[in-house]
Enzyme design. Structure first.
Site, short mmCIF file in Angstrom:
data_model
loop_
_atom_site.label_atom_id
_atom_site.label_comp_id
_atom_site.label_asym_id
_atom_site.label_seq_id
_atom_site.Cartn_x
_atom_site.Cartn_y
_atom_site.Cartn_z
N CYS A 2 0.84 -1.20 0.00
CA CYS A 2 0.00 0.00 0.00
C CYS A 2 0.88 1.25 0.00
O CYS A 2 2.03 1.20 0.41
CB CYS A 2 -0.93 0.09 1.19
SG CYS A 2 -1.93 -1.37 1.44
N ARG A 27 3.17 0.19 -5.44
CA ARG A 27 3.01 -0.45 -4.14
C ARG A 27 1.67 -1.21 -4.03
O ARG A 27 1.40 -1.86 -3.03
CB ARG A 27 3.07 0.60 -3.03
CG ARG A 27 4.32 1.42 -3.06
CD ARG A 27 4.32 2.44 -1.96
NE ARG A 27 4.52 1.82 -0.67
CZ ARG A 27 5.71 1.59 -0.12
NH1 ARG A 27 6.79 1.94 -0.75
NH2 ARG A 27 5.81 1.02 1.05
N TRP A 77 -2.95 -2.53 -1.60
CA TRP A 77 -2.67 -3.92 -2.00
C TRP A 77 -3.25 -4.76 -0.89
O TRP A 77 -2.75 -4.76 0.23
CB TRP A 77 -1.16 -4.14 -2.13
CG TRP A 77 -0.81 -5.50 -2.61
CD1 TRP A 77 -0.76 -5.94 -3.90
CD2 TRP A 77 -0.43 -6.63 -1.79
NE1 TRP A 77 -0.39 -7.27 -3.94
CE2 TRP A 77 -0.18 -7.72 -2.67
CE3 TRP A 77 -0.29 -6.83 -0.43
CZ2 TRP A 77 0.21 -8.98 -2.22
CZ3 TRP A 77 0.10 -8.10 0.03
CH2 TRP A 77 0.35 -9.14 -0.87
N ASN A 103 -0.45 1.68 5.98
CA ASN A 103 0.34 0.73 5.20
C ASN A 103 1.00 -0.21 6.20
O ASN A 103 1.65 0.26 7.13
CB ASN A 103 1.40 1.48 4.39
CG ASN A 103 2.46 0.55 3.83
OD1 ASN A 103 2.15 -0.59 3.47
ND2 ASN A 103 3.70 1.02 3.76
N GLY A 104 0.83 -1.50 6.00
CA GLY A 104 1.44 -2.46 6.91
C GLY A 104 0.43 -3.52 7.32
O GLY A 104 -0.61 -3.69 6.67
N GLU A 488 13.96 -18.12 -12.82
CA GLU A 488 13.60 -16.73 -13.09
C GLU A 488 12.76 -16.62 -14.37
O GLU A 488 11.80 -15.85 -14.41
CB GLU A 488 14.89 -15.87 -13.17
CG GLU A 488 14.70 -14.42 -13.54
CD GLU A 488 13.76 -13.63 -12.61
OE1 GLU A 488 13.38 -14.13 -11.55
OE2 GLU A 488 13.39 -12.51 -12.99
N LYS A 492 9.02 -15.08 -14.40
CA LYS A 492 8.60 -13.97 -15.26
C LYS A 492 7.32 -14.34 -15.99
O LYS A 492 6.38 -13.57 -16.07
CB LYS A 492 9.67 -13.62 -16.30
CG LYS A 492 10.86 -12.85 -15.82
CD LYS A 492 10.60 -11.41 -15.44
CE LYS A 492 10.20 -11.20 -14.03
NZ LYS A 492 11.12 -11.30 -12.94
N GLU A 495 4.19 -14.67 -13.57
CA GLU A 495 3.66 -13.46 -12.93
C GLU A 495 2.95 -12.52 -13.90
O GLU A 495 2.04 -11.81 -13.50
CB GLU A 495 4.72 -12.73 -12.11
CG GLU A 495 5.82 -12.08 -12.89
CD GLU A 495 6.89 -11.46 -11.99
OE1 GLU A 495 6.55 -10.89 -10.95
OE2 GLU A 495 8.06 -11.55 -12.36
N HIS A 511 12.85 -37.54 -11.64
CA HIS A 511 12.44 -37.90 -10.27
C HIS A 511 11.00 -37.47 -9.97
O HIS A 511 10.62 -37.36 -8.82
CB HIS A 511 13.42 -37.29 -9.26
CG HIS A 511 14.82 -37.80 -9.44
ND1 HIS A 511 15.17 -39.08 -9.15
CD2 HIS A 511 15.92 -37.20 -9.95
CE1 HIS A 511 16.45 -39.27 -9.44
NE2 HIS A 511 16.94 -38.14 -9.94
N LYS A 610 5.02 -3.87 -6.43
CA LYS A 610 6.46 -3.76 -6.68
C LYS A 610 7.27 -3.78 -5.39
O LYS A 610 8.44 -4.16 -5.40
CB LYS A 610 6.70 -2.45 -7.44
CG LYS A 610 8.09 -2.24 -7.92
CD LYS A 610 8.27 -2.76 -9.32
CE LYS A 610 9.69 -2.76 -9.76
NZ LYS A 610 10.03 -4.01 -10.45
C1 F6R Z 1 9.28 -10.44 -9.63
C2 F6R Z 1 9.64 -9.53 -8.57
C3 F6R Z 1 9.56 -10.02 -7.17
C4 F6R Z 1 10.61 -9.32 -6.31
C5 F6R Z 1 10.41 -9.69 -4.83
C6 F6R Z 1 11.48 -9.09 -3.97
O1 F6R Z 1 9.42 -9.86 -10.88
O2 F6R Z 1 9.97 -8.41 -8.80
O3 F6R Z 1 9.69 -11.41 -7.09
O4 F6R Z 1 11.87 -9.71 -6.73
O5 F6R Z 1 9.16 -9.25 -4.42
O6 F6R Z 1 11.49 -7.71 -4.08
P1 F6R Z 1 12.77 -6.85 -3.81
O7 F6R Z 1 13.78 -7.22 -4.82
O8 F6R Z 1 12.32 -5.44 -3.93
O9 F6R Z 1 13.24 -7.20 -2.43
#
Ligand code: F6R
Length: 615
Positions: A2, A27, A77, A103-104, A488, A492, A495, A511, A610
């Site tokens: 948030c 956020r 969020w 926020n929290g 990774e 990608k 998500e 396995h 994010k």
């Molecule tokens: C995926 C992504 C998340 C962040 C994760 C950690 O694309 O961005 O998996 O990597 O939430 O966030 P940070 O790097 O900000 O600690």
């Protein structure tokens, strides 16, 4: 997560709050709301969904809101309670006088709610936040002093919070407080801004106060700001000059920020290289590492903690550091690390990796290791973040603001930082021969142009991606240093396209996961020349024998591949050790093109944010 904004001054507040919230959309973006001081009362406006919906609500009430110059806002969020208007902030006390944004997470909200319900308070939402609104209102009714009521309420709250509070009896006042969640006060001329992050107000002022945990700030229109410590004692806050320029975030002609950010990667590496490696024969300069030669040599263990994409960069970091520096490295998801009795001491270097520098789990883990005496090295894209403030050594990756929720350029910058760090430590420890060191540096210097070559052929990758866009599941396999690349690549894809994508170490297929393979399942093999090439080829044969749809991502020119694979994505040749820097780029593009083809909201995928500031 948030985002919170607040403003008190002479300007029309609606625009300031909306602009601020727009900057904080990273956020969260499932609902938004504002509380505005109007001529006779505090009015609350909320909307479910993206910020545009709140904008429409406010436009419909323009005559009521346009003169207001005091207000607070929130972008949500959801943690407790579904995204809906009723659960959107601000939340209002039963008396209707007090409004709050948060926020929290309030961990003891159930107990608080029970206590308040027993006293007759009626709850409208399912949020944890509403209990704080009623709690402060309840205390205020007794003490008739808003800052005091906030202090007293804070003592009863468990969890993490940043709060902004307004009350009808103090029409020109905002009270703010925080614990384990960011809150910054922008100091303008005759005006104050309150926000979860700097971009929300940087275009108005560069002067700011980073509120400390448990402090309470009282911001008033009479141009006064009072900050009290947790005991209510007035303190003189430190006003900092922010090293920020307002940036206008533009897609620069790309359809999405994600595609633009993927294209920025070569230049980001060039920027990081500047001043750090001049040529293959010069020493690496890494002044950011504040470990002297003695302590570096004494290190007997490294722990790397991170989440999500940053965790994948950390996993590759383990390969790199162990190989070059011969120090054992453990990598762990922060959320697991914090609930384990880890063996961490003064001879452990703890590396926290985080794009945002605010991720709650990583921040907690870092604080725990600090208490145990470890040197804390932070790799982050936000040198002004909470994690950066905990750092003994700060490696700022300088990838620039990443708007797309799916991390791309920040990942490659983190990865690159691991190469630099490992080479730097290897040089000091003397664990790698001169010749190998210069070969690696030479290859590092070549990386930007190799990534550019991949981007030049992005149309081929787009064509390939579209062929697989309608799949329900997707498997990525790799071995060795590219195993985390498989994770990774899969992350990608899932998500942003919501396709069930999974990464496996290819040797593990037999396995269990091989049971899932049939003619509907795409299997993408990250087949880079080197020590595990032949092994991975055999694993790919095994998958082909189960009729899987085979895709190779490779730098090999091996003719055998044409028979084995339905599609081949070729990348420039690169040393195996550096190949994760190259192999990730087509995977980012595949994820992007599939999501784009499916019409998904690429930059703001559902359910994500994010900056993950809740545990
Ligand atoms: C995926 C992504 C998340 C962040 C994760 C950690 O694309 O961005 O998996 O990597 O939430 O966030 P940070 O790097 O900000 O600690």
């Amino acid at each position: 997560m948030c985002g919170i904004v607040g403003y008190i001054g002479d300007k029309p507040v609606v625009d300031i709050l909306l602009e601020g919230l727009e900057q904080l959309e990273y956020r969260g973006y499932d609902s938004a709301g504002v509380a505005l001081k109007t001529a006779s009362s505090i009015n609350v406006y909320k909307a479910q969904g993206k910020l545009g919906n709140l904008r429409d609500v406010l436009t419909a009430h323009l005559s009521e809101v346009s003169h207001s110059s005091v207000g607070i806002g929130h972008i949500r969020w959801a943690t407790h309670g579904a995204p809906s208007v009723v659960n959107a902030h601000p939340h209002t006390s039963n008396c209707g006088d007090l409004v709050i944004v948060h926020n929290g997470i309030i961990e003891n909200y159930k107990e608080l709610r029970q206590e308040l319900e027993d006293k007759g308070y009626v709850f409208k939402s399912q949020t944890d936040t509403e209990s704080v609104a009623h709690l402060i209102a309840d205390i205020y009714a007794q003490v008739k002093d808003l800052p005091k009521a906030v202090h007293m309420a804070a003592k009863k709250i468990q969890g993490a919070y940043a709060l902004c509070i307004m009350h009808n009896e103090f029409p020109d006042m905002i009270v703010a407080t925080k614990r384990n969640a960011p809150l910054i006060i922008g100091v303008g001329s005759g005006e104050y801004f309150i926000a979860s992050d700097v971009p929300a107000f940087i275009k108005h002022t560069k002067k700011a106060i980073y509120l400390k945990d448990n402090q309470v700030a009282v911001v008033q229109k009479s141009s006064s700001l009072l900050v009290e410590d947790e005991n209510g004692k007035q303190v003189t806050p430190k006003i900092e000059e922010l090293p920020w320029e307002p940036v206008s975030l533009s897609k620069m002609g790309y359809k999405h920020f994600m595609l633009k950010e993927i294209h920025e990667q070569p230049d980001i590496i060039r920027n990081i290289l500047t001043g750090k490696i001049k040529s293959s024969s010069s020493e690496i300069v890494l002044d950011e590492v504040n470990l002297n030669v003695d302590s570096l040599k004494k290190l007997n263990r490294i722990q790397v903690i991170a989440c999500g994409t940053s965790l994948h960069a950390a996993m590759i970091g383990k390969y790199i550091i162990e190989d070059l520096c011969r120090i054992p490295v453990d990598v762990e998801a922060s959320s697991e690390y914090i609930y384990r009795n880890t063996v961490t001491d003064e001879q452990t270097l703890v590396i926290g990796v985080s794009q945002s520098g605010e991720t709650a789990d990583t921040l907690t883990a870092i604080k725990q290791s600090k208490v145990r005496g470890s040197h804390i090295l932070i790799i982050t894209n936000r040198p002004d973040s909470a994690m950066a403030r905990e750092a003994d050594s700060l490696l700022s990756v300088n990838a620039g603001i990443e708007v797309s929720v799916a991390a791309t350029k920040s990942y490659i910058a983190q990865l690159f930082s691991f190469y630099l760090l490992a080479l730097y430590m290897a040089e000091i420890k003397g664990t790698v021969e001169e010749e190998k060191l210069s070969e690696l540096k030479f290859e590092l210097l070549m990386l930007p142009q190799k990534i550019e070559q991949i981007l030049t052929h992005k149309d081929d990758i787009q064509k390939c991606a579209r062929k697989y866009a309608n799949t329900r599941d997707f498997i990525y396999i790799a071995r060795g240093i590219n195993y985390p690349t498989a994770l990774e690549g899969a992350l990608k894809l899932k998500e942003i396209s919501y396709i069930n994508a999974t990464g496996y170490p290819a040797g593990e297929l037999k396995h269990g996961p091989i049971a899932m393979l049939d003619e509907t399942m795409p299997v993408l093999s990250i087949l880079m020349n080197g020590s595990v090439y032949e092994k991975l080829l055999s694993n790919s044969e095994e998958a082909k024998a189960r009729n899987a749809r085979m895709i190779a991502l490779t730098n090999s020119t091996d003719k055998k591949l044409d028979e084995l694979f339905d599609d081949i994505i070729r990348v420039p040749d690169v040393a195996e050790f550096l190949s994760p820097m190259i192999s990730i780029v087509p995977l980012q593009l595949i994820a992007y093109y599939i999501a784009e083809f499916l019409g998904k909201d690429v930059d703001q995928p559902r359910n994500l944010a994010k900056s993950v500031t809740v545990e």
